[in-house]
Design an enzyme around this catalytic site. Structure first.
Site, PDB file in Angstrom:
ATOM      1  N   PHE A   1      -8.666   0.763   8.899  1.00  0.00           N
ATOM      2  CA  PHE A   1      -8.908   2.204   8.822  1.00  0.00           C
ATOM      3  C   PHE A   1      -7.988   2.787   7.765  1.00  0.00           C
ATOM      4  CE2 PHE A   1      -8.302   6.677   9.705  1.00  0.00           C
ATOM      5  CZ  PHE A   1      -9.611   7.108   9.845  1.00  0.00           C
TER       6      PHE A   1
ATOM      7  N   ASP B   1      -0.744   0.126   3.524  1.00  0.00           N
ATOM      8  CA  ASP B   1      -1.029   1.392   4.192  1.00  0.00           C
ATOM      9  C   ASP B   1      -0.078   1.501   5.386  1.00  0.00           C
ATOM     10  OD1 ASP B   1      -1.902   3.462   5.760  1.00  0.00           O
ATOM     11  OD2 ASP B   1      -4.047   3.017   5.535  1.00  0.00           O
TER      12      ASP B   1
ATOM     13  N   LYS C   1       1.126  10.829   8.270  1.00  0.00           N
ATOM     14  CA  LYS C   1       1.388  10.987   9.704  1.00  0.00           C
ATOM     15  C   LYS C   1       2.807  11.503  10.008  1.00  0.00           C
ATOM     16  CE  LYS C   1      -2.436   8.838  11.875  1.00  0.00           C
ATOM     17  NZ  LYS C   1      -3.298   7.935  11.120  1.00  0.00           N
TER      18      LYS C   1
HETATM   19  C1  PLP Z   1      -4.474   8.091  10.122  1.00  0.00           C
HETATM   20  C2  PLP Z   1      -4.589   7.029   9.110  1.00  0.00           C
HETATM   21  C3  PLP Z   1      -5.153   7.272   7.846  1.00  0.00           C
HETATM   22  C4  PLP Z   1      -5.757   8.603   7.470  1.00  0.00           C
HETATM   23  O1  PLP Z   1      -4.854   9.644   7.558  1.00  0.00           O
HETATM   24  P1  PLP Z   1      -5.385  11.180   7.640  1.00  0.00           P
HETATM   25  O2  PLP Z   1      -4.121  11.980   7.549  1.00  0.00           O
HETATM   26  O3  PLP Z   1      -6.090  11.314   8.942  1.00  0.00           O
HETATM   27  O4  PLP Z   1      -6.282  11.398   6.511  1.00  0.00           O
HETATM   28  C5  PLP Z   1      -5.164   6.236   6.931  1.00  0.00           C
HETATM   29  N1  PLP Z   1      -4.654   5.032   7.229  1.00  0.00           N
HETATM   30  C6  PLP Z   1      -4.103   4.760   8.436  1.00  0.00           C
HETATM   31  C7  PLP Z   1      -3.544   3.402   8.706  1.00  0.00           C
HETATM   32  C8  PLP Z   1      -4.067   5.739   9.419  1.00  0.00           C
HETATM   33  O5  PLP Z   1      -3.561   5.464  10.623  1.00  0.00           O
END
Ligand code: PLP
Length: 394
Positions: A139, A224, A253
């Site tokens: 994700f 990420d 986050k």
């Molecule tokens: C939450 C998340 C995203 C996306 O972040 P948003 O602030 O919701 O756009 C991307 N990568 C990972 C691993 C995430 O947990």
């Protein structure tokens, strides 16, 4: 609106009728937070294992973050990157101080998807190549570029065609990755632990082999760390578990202590990127920067990664019997304070049952219950959450 509707009904009616409707909702109106505790409009208290979806690592309304926001709000809230700004410079120094060695160039933005979007663009700029290899069950966000890297079919399918040049290989395995690399490959994009995809922890050595593969082939490694960063997994960064750093690292986050913020760190060896190739109006705004400085300082001063390890190990040791004998739980996975409880059934009814018992939790896919409490959660509150989990899943 009828006067007979109670507050939750009124709020629900408003949000349900005025929002576009993309979010599944829970039947609760959250109005206040402190640490790992949230309250609804009736004064009911909840132990928060959602943590703003992995945002509230330093706790809701962390006093240092609140103070930093209050002070900065009186001085300057907005200031685009065409000007220099004292708070922004202070945050940049703080970020490279906590970043893995060598990641010393920063792009500030406002969310995770924007950090991924920028990471993809920077990888293309740096390598003059187009393709990105991501992983199954990944994700990475919802904008068109980030979505192209995201695995889940139900997020992708309504929006085809996506950006060309993206492929997916199984997570945790090196050979498929090696085979997927072509002369057009700019970067490999991975989460150190897959969060939203079900809390999947890669086999030991995976991140190190990934780093080695990238070093051998010249393909960039984009980590990420949006969910795994900032002490969540028991180290400051998810990559720290194997001493591995990306060439590019995407953050968001927890970075802003609850304020919307994202960031991309790139290796200093890439030098300066070409002017005007990327940008964002709100990026590096002083209000978010002030909050982030306070949040990161709090993480450092309180060694939040150690607390995450201690509390996470304790949490899973108490839940483990559920997986050994229960009829509901298949497996419990986690590291630090990211925990996934894989169920033999759909997760949503269990989330509702927990809400009725004053514990807020998240799904990660259809049958994984995910816990992302603030890292400052008190032992007694964690115990309460554990007891409710045992009652509901036992
Ligand atoms: C939450 C998340 C995203 C996306 O972040 P948003 O602030 O919701 O756009 C991307 N990568 C990972 C691993 C995430 O947990």
């Amino acid at each position: 609106m009828s006067e007979t509707l109670d507050v939750v009904d009124q709020i629900r009616a408003t949000e349900d009728s005025l929002e576009v409707g993309v979010y599944p909702k829970r039947e609760v109106n959250i109005v206040r937070g402190e640490g790992a505790i949230l309250w609804d409009d009736k004064g009911n208290r909840y132990v928060d294992c959602v943590g703003g979806q992995g945002v509230a690592n330093v706790g809701h309304c962390n006093p240092l973050v609140v103070k930093a926001i209050e002070e900065q709000a009186k001085r300057l809230i907005t200031c685009p990157e065409i000007f220099y700004n004292d708070k922004r410079a202070e945050l940049l120094r703080k970020l490279v101080e906590v970043a893995p060695a060598g990641l010393r160039r920063v792009f500030l933005c406002n969310s995770g998807t924007e950090a991924i979007e920028a990471s993809i663009k920077f990888a293309r700029l740096i390598t003059s190549k187009t393709d990105i290899i991501a992983t199954v069950r990944s994700f990475h966000g919802r904008s068109m570029g980030a979505l192209s890297a995201t695995w889940e079919k139900k997020y992708r399918e309504p929006f085809m065609p996506l950006v060309p040049g993206f492929s997916h290989v199984p997570y945790g395995k090196i050979e498929p990755l090696r085979n997927a690399i072509t002369e057009n490959t700019a970067a490999i994009l991975v989460e150190p632990i897959q969060g939203e995809g079900g809390v999947h922890i890669p086999p030991a050595g995976y991140l190190r082999e990934l780093r080695q593969l990238c070093d051998e082939t010249g393909v960039l490694l984009i980590l990420d760390e949006i969910q795994t960063g900032f002490c969540r997994t028991g180290k400051f960064w998810g990559g720290d578990h194997e001493g591995v750093r990306g060439d590019i690292m995407a953050l968001a986050k927890a970075i802003g202590g609850g304020m919307p913020m994202g960031a991309v760190l790139i290796d200093e060896k890439f030098g300066e990127l070409q002017k005007s190739t990327h940008g964002t109006t709100f990026g590096g705004n002083p209000l978010a920067c002030a909050a982030a400085i306070a949040a990161i300082q709090f993480m450092q001063d309180n060694k939040l990664e150690e607390r995450a390890t201690e509390m996470g190990d304790y949490l899973r040791s108490r839940l483990e019997p559920l997986a050994e004998k229960g009829d509901v739980v298949r497996e419990i996975r986690g590291r630090g304070l990211i925990t996934g409880i894989e169920l033999k059934q759909k997760v949503v009814p269990y989330l509702k049952a927990l809400l009725e018992r004053s514990v807020l939790a998240l799904p990660a896919g259809p049958n994984v219950l995910r816990l992302l409490p603030p890292l400052v959660i008190e032992k007694a509150d964690l115990d309460f959450a554990i007891e409710q989990l045992i009652a509901v899943l036992g």
